[in-house]
Scaffold this motif. Structure first.
Motif, mmCIF file in Angstrom:
data_model
loop_
_atom_site.group_PDB
_atom_site.id
_atom_site.type_symbol
_atom_site.label_atom_id
_atom_site.label_comp_id
_atom_site.label_asym_id
_atom_site.label_seq_id
_atom_site.Cartn_x
_atom_site.Cartn_y
_atom_site.Cartn_z
ATOM 1 N N HIS A 93 0.838 -1.205 0.000
ATOM 2 C CA HIS A 93 0.000 0.000 0.000
ATOM 3 C C HIS A 93 0.871 1.252 0.000
ATOM 4 O O HIS A 93 0.573 2.235 -0.685
ATOM 5 C CB HIS A 93 -0.914 0.004 1.225
ATOM 6 C CG HIS A 93 -2.020 -1.008 1.146
ATOM 7 N ND1 HIS A 93 -2.899 -1.238 2.188
ATOM 8 C CD2 HIS A 93 -2.401 -1.858 0.157
ATOM 9 C CE1 HIS A 93 -3.760 -2.173 1.841
ATOM 10 N NE2 HIS A 93 -3.479 -2.567 0.610
ATOM 11 N N HIS A 94 1.957 1.204 0.778
ATOM 12 C CA HIS A 94 2.881 2.349 0.867
ATOM 13 C C HIS A 94 3.554 2.604 -0.471
ATOM 14 O O HIS A 94 3.669 3.759 -0.913
ATOM 15 C CB HIS A 94 3.926 2.071 1.951
ATOM 16 C CG HIS A 94 4.860 3.216 2.206
ATOM 17 N ND1 HIS A 94 4.412 4.498 2.475
ATOM 18 C CD2 HIS A 94 6.218 3.268 2.239
ATOM 19 C CE1 HIS A 94 5.451 5.300 2.657
ATOM 20 N NE2 HIS A 94 6.556 4.577 2.518
ATOM 21 N N ASP B 227 2.349 1.923 -3.346
ATOM 22 C CA ASP B 227 1.309 2.479 -4.215
ATOM 23 C C ASP B 227 1.153 3.979 -3.951
ATOM 24 O O ASP B 227 1.115 4.796 -4.877
ATOM 25 C CB ASP B 227 -0.008 1.749 -3.953
ATOM 26 C CG ASP B 227 -1.094 2.101 -4.965
ATOM 27 O OD1 ASP B 227 -0.866 2.986 -5.818
ATOM 28 O OD2 ASP B 227 -2.187 1.511 -4.891
ATOM 29 N N GLU B 228 1.102 4.349 -2.686
ATOM 30 C CA GLU B 228 0.941 5.763 -2.314
ATOM 31 C C GLU B 228 2.114 6.614 -2.798
ATOM 32 O O GLU B 228 1.939 7.775 -3.189
ATOM 33 C CB GLU B 228 0.797 5.896 -0.793
ATOM 34 C CG GLU B 228 -0.504 5.321 -0.248
ATOM 35 C CD GLU B 228 -0.465 5.125 1.265
ATOM 36 O OE1 GLU B 228 0.565 5.499 1.882
ATOM 37 O OE2 GLU B 228 -1.446 4.595 1.820
ATOM 38 N N LEU B 229 3.308 6.041 -2.788
ATOM 39 C CA LEU B 229 4.509 6.766 -3.219
ATOM 40 C C LEU B 229 4.629 6.859 -4.742
ATOM 41 O O LEU B 229 5.456 7.601 -5.264
ATOM 42 C CB LEU B 229 5.771 6.082 -2.675
ATOM 43 C CG LEU B 229 6.024 6.143 -1.171
ATOM 44 C CD1 LEU B 229 7.271 5.337 -0.824
ATOM 45 C CD2 LEU B 229 6.189 7.589 -0.710
ATOM 46 N N ARG C 130 2.412 0.939 -8.580
ATOM 47 C CA ARG C 130 0.961 1.043 -8.655
ATOM 48 C C ARG C 130 0.422 -0.142 -9.443
ATOM 49 O O ARG C 130 0.889 -0.421 -10.555
ATOM 50 C CB ARG C 130 0.552 2.351 -9.326
ATOM 51 C CG ARG C 130 0.810 3.545 -8.405
ATOM 52 C CD ARG C 130 0.268 4.836 -8.947
ATOM 53 N NE ARG C 130 0.346 5.881 -7.951
ATOM 54 C CZ ARG C 130 0.713 7.128 -8.202
ATOM 55 N NH1 ARG C 130 1.039 7.481 -9.423
ATOM 56 N NH2 ARG C 130 0.755 8.021 -7.231
ATOM 57 N N ARG D 96 -6.877 -4.014 -5.439
ATOM 58 C CA ARG D 96 -5.679 -3.942 -6.284
ATOM 59 C C ARG D 96 -5.409 -5.294 -6.949
ATOM 60 O O ARG D 96 -5.487 -6.331 -6.296
ATOM 61 C CB ARG D 96 -4.453 -3.534 -5.449
ATOM 62 C CG ARG D 96 -4.519 -2.129 -4.856
ATOM 63 C CD ARG D 96 -3.377 -1.925 -3.872
ATOM 64 N NE ARG D 96 -3.259 -0.573 -3.404
ATOM 65 C CZ ARG D 96 -3.960 -0.075 -2.372
ATOM 66 N NH1 ARG D 96 -4.830 -0.844 -1.731
ATOM 67 N NH2 ARG D 96 -3.803 1.178 -2.004
#
Length: 258
Positions: free
Chosen positions: A20-21, A23-25, A29, A39
């Motif tokens: 998840h981290h 993806d956020e960065l 993705r 996802r």
């Protein structure tokens, strides 16, 4: 078949939270989402995750990994070659440290002493401050120098030893290809030139291909650089200049940098 985040976490042996981290960065993705919004990761996503984990294992910060992977000039083959080289050097260094520990244990059990020089041979004696003042005078106002200084201030003696080992390994590999008669424009040589550019980005400053080409030109223009580099193998400085230029050309940066 696309994999869910929990399946990828189990496969890569990392946490769902880490995915998840990433993806956020914008580091990793997922290519798709299920109808429920979960996802879904493709084969290409898994390949990118592998690159993230390789770079992370080698000590690259996540933001630096994101920049490397986002670079349009990123070359997977060159990255894998660089990673293999760096991991091989790390394995050699760890092997030397294991032998040093074994020697210390053996001496302790036998009640003897390890030779004083041998005790610290595995740690090296690289002094990174040797040319610091001159470098400050020549390049102190550049962003590359400022970035390099910020990073260098955090490095320990162990970091400097590792930096030297990695740089020496790259130069040796290039020197070996020079000795074998390889062309500076061959794929194998250009891949190592790209590995050197990424090495600079990892430890010192972001070095676009045009800047890297300019660095190669300086290796020949400044006789002190030439003499130092050519100690590895005669003619290596010229070979590096041509290899860096060929790699820059390959990546669409044909002109030299000021």
């Amino acid at each position: 078949m696309a994999l869910t985040v929990s399946q990828v976490a189990r496969l890569a042996k990392i946490s769902i939270r880490a995915l998840h981290h990433y993806d956020e960065l914008g580091l990793l993705r997922p290519s798709d989402r299920s109808e429920a919004g979960y996802r879904l990761y493709s084969q290409a996503d898994l390949q990118r995750l592998q690159q993230v984990l390789f770079f992370k294992e080698l000590g690259f910060p996540l933001e630096e990994i994101r920049r490397i992977l986002a670079d349009p000039a990123f070359d997977l083959r060159a990255a894998l070659r660089m990673q293999r080289q760096l991991l091989t050097e790390r394995a050699s260094r760890l092997d030397a440290l294991v032998h040093a520990v074994d020697a210390a244990l053996d001496a302790l059990e036998k009640g003897t002493h390890v030779d004083k020089e041998a005790m610290f041979e595995a740690f090296g004696d690289f002094d990174p401050s040797k040319y610091e003042e001159e470098a400050k005078q020549r390049w102190g106002e550049t962003e590359a120098y400022k970035e390099s200084s910020r990073r260098a201030a955090r490095y320990t003696k162990e970091d400097w030893k590792r930096i030297k080992e990695e740089g020496d390994a790259l130069f040796k590999a290039l020197a070996d290809l020079l000795a074998a008669g390889a062309s500076p424009a061959s794929t194998e040589v250009m891949d190592l030139a790209e590995a050197h550019r990424q090495y600079l980005g990892k430890w010192f400053y972001l070095c676009p291909p045009a800047m890297h080409r300019g660095l190669g030109e300086m290796y020949v223009a400044d006789t002190r650089f030439t003499e130092n580099i050519d100690r590895v193998r005669a003619g290596l400085s010229l070979f590096l200049r041509d290899a860096f230029a060929a790699n820059a050309e390959r990546q669409g940066a044909g002109g030299s940098c000021a």
